[in-house]
Design an enzyme around this catalytic site. Structure first.
Site, short mmCIF file in Angstrom:
data_model
loop_
_atom_site.label_atom_id
_atom_site.label_comp_id
_atom_site.label_asym_id
_atom_site.label_seq_id
_atom_site.Cartn_x
_atom_site.Cartn_y
_atom_site.Cartn_z
N THR A 1 -83.08 13.02 16.36
CA THR A 1 -82.43 14.24 15.90
C THR A 1 -81.07 13.86 15.30
OG1 THR A 1 -83.52 15.43 17.67
CG2 THR A 1 -81.66 16.54 16.62
N CYS B 1 -89.83 12.53 22.26
CA CYS B 1 -90.38 13.25 21.10
C CYS B 1 -90.47 14.77 21.20
CB CYS B 1 -91.72 12.67 20.74
SG CYS B 1 -91.55 10.97 20.16
#
Ligand code: NAD
Ligand code: UGA
Length: 461
Positions: free
Chosen positions: A96, A278
């Site tokens: 991210t 994830c």
């Protein structure tokens, strides 16, 4: 080298949890292919070439030992490997973004873009580039644009072949996948490239399990698969909170609903919250994409899966504090497990990190045992090191503790001598079973106050 032969030379850029195991299995199943795994991280590559592999994964050592040096190679020489190989998988990390536009939600594609630029820098002939990393839908378009910007007149075909393996069962998942997904551009050259990657998997995967789609469906399916799996966990975790209020038992509810074949029994195990590198990042990415396309309602819907997960971490800690007479200050609390799930040493986004920090804020003294994850744990919570001690066995970890909190579902935690553990603990002794792996009646009979997740506690007083 003849044109067809170069497609038997496979390169994977990125030697991580995906690149290493995936390529080891391809090498084992396709002995007539040469498979090279390359990474910029020299320490990681050295570990892949040693007896102590950089990741723990059941079955991985054996398969690497069998293929390494024969048709599986690990290297930092990315440039030579790009020149030699016709098919290049890219499995670099796509975390991210932590800065700029989209920070906290969008995928950070800088590592991925660097590989695209390395490919055009070193390539001397046409290549098939396969997205193995999880990427935002329509990334293949950007990848293609960058690759086609080369000034050597080379042509690149970009495919999407997302990976669905889960850590801890990676080798089994790779050897016997539910499906393999290959997405390609809907052009003649796209279809020809797809066939080359199809042929690799067809060596061991039944053809009807190799699904071919357009490249955008393939990219999006990976994000959606993770979002739907995580959604099931948040759904059952939300119900675990209601069970604790109503004396229903979340395990019984999960069994009852899971027997409906339309719902199914998997991924309905309530726990301390999902972790792993994830689920959170991919849902955040999905949320970002939905917002980008002006689909606010859809974005808010998926965002809730993450908010509920954060709530579940906090709820677990609050229950510990409330049950232990509203304070854990200066009390020893033994955490059993730090990995985000059993059978891995991976601690990325592990609920253990947040739970440890919350308990440290309450001034608890933490003792942590995990069979594989201690080296990672030490780095993850270095900021609260003064509140933590690490143990090499569960018995010393629990000695004189006021409570045990089970954070990871390692099977060894089911078979410990809890009578012996109970005797060594401060009384009253508590167990907070964040994975519901212990028989609560047995624990209660030993003398524990046992708080299984999502059901009524069994207390001794
Ligand atoms: P990882 O961090 O373990 O490995 C990524 C590797 O890429 C690192 O070793 C890093 O050094 C290397 N790298 C980064 N930039 C590079 C560059 N420019 N050149 C060469 N190497 C470079 O990550 P991972 O867990 O293997 O995940 C990789 C991708 O696969 C992610 O997109 C992830 O979402 C996806 N995925 C992961 C899993 C999983 O279980 N971990 C499962 C399915 C999909
Ligand atoms: C997950 C997916 O299962 C894979 O298909 C996917 O390829 C991968 O993410 C990825 O893209 O990285 P992984 O995170 O390795 O795999 O492991 P899971 O088995 O999915 O577990 C994730 C988390 O959910 C763990 O913390 C686990 O303890 C938790 N979990 C899982 C539950 O709390 N309850 C369940 O019923 C199942």
């Amino acid at each position: 080298m003849k044109k067809e032969e170069k497609f038997k030379e496979i390169l994977c850029i990125g030697a991580g949890y995906v690149g290493g195991p995936t390529m080891a299995v391809i090498a084992a199943k396709c002995p007539d292919y040469n498979v090279t795994v390359a990474d910029i991280d020299a320490r990681r590559i050295a570990a892949w070439n040693s007896d102590l592999l950089p990741i723990y994964e059941p079955g991985l050592d054996e398969i690497v030992k069998r293929t390494r040096g024969k048709n599986l190679f690990f290297t930092t020489d990315i440039s030579s490997a790009i020149k030699r190989c016709g098919i290049i998988f890219v499995s670099v990390n796509t975390p991210t973004k932590t800065f700029g536009e989209g920070a906290g939600k969008a995928a950070d594609l800088q590592f991925w873009e660097k590989t695209a630029r390395a490919i055009i820098e070193d390539a001397e002939d046409d290549k098939i580039v396969v997205e193995k990393s999880t990427l935002p839908v329509r990334t293949a378009e950007l990848m293609h644009r960058i690759l086609q910007s080369n000034t050597k007149g080379l042509s690149f075909e970009v495919l999407s072949n997302p990976e669905f393996l889960a850590e801890g069962t990676a080798i089994r998942d790779l050897e016997s996948p539910d499906r393999v997904l290959i997405g390609a551009m809907e052009t003649d050259s796209g279809r020809i490239a797809m066939e080359k990657v199809f042929d690799i998997y067809a060596r061991w995967v039944p053809r009807d399990r190799i699904l071919t789609t357009n490249v955008w469906s393939s990219e999006l399916s990976k994000l959606v698969a993770n979002a739907m799996l995580a959604q099931r966990i948040s759904s059952i975790n939300s119900i675990s909170a209601l069970c604790e209020k109503t004396d229903a038992d979340v395990n019984e509810v999960a069994s009852a609903i899971g027997m409906d074949s339309r719902i199914g029994p998997k991924f309905l195990k309530a726990g301390v919250g999902f972790g792993g590198s994830c689920f959170k990042k991919d849902i955040l990415n999905l949320v970002y994409i939905c917002d980008h396309y002006g689909l606010g309602e859809v974005a808010r819907y998926w965002e809730q899966v993450i908010l509920l997960n954060d709530y579940q971490n906090r709820r677990f800690v609050n229950r510990i504090i409330r049950s232990m007479f509203n304070t854990v200050a200066n009390k020893k609390i033994a955490l059993f497990g730090f990995a985000f799930k059993a059978d891995t040493g991976d601690t990325r986004e592990s609920p253990a990190i947040y739970i440890s920090r919350l308990l440290a804020e309450e001034r608890a003294n933490l003792a942590i045992y995990d069979p594989k994850a201690i080296p990672n744990a030490k780095k993850d919570i270095a900021d609260i090191a003064s509140s933590v001690e690490f143990h090499e066995d569960p018995y010393s970890c629990a000695k004189s503790a006021h409570a045990i909190a089970i954070i990871t579902d390692w099977s060894e935690f089911r078979t410990l001598d809890y009578q012996k553990i109970y005797q060594s603990m401060t009384k009253p002794a508590f167990i907070f079973d964040g994975r519901n792996i212990l028989d609560k009646h047995k624990m209660h009979n030993i003398g524990f106050n046992i708080y299984s997740l999502g059901s009524r506690p069994l207390t001794t007083s």
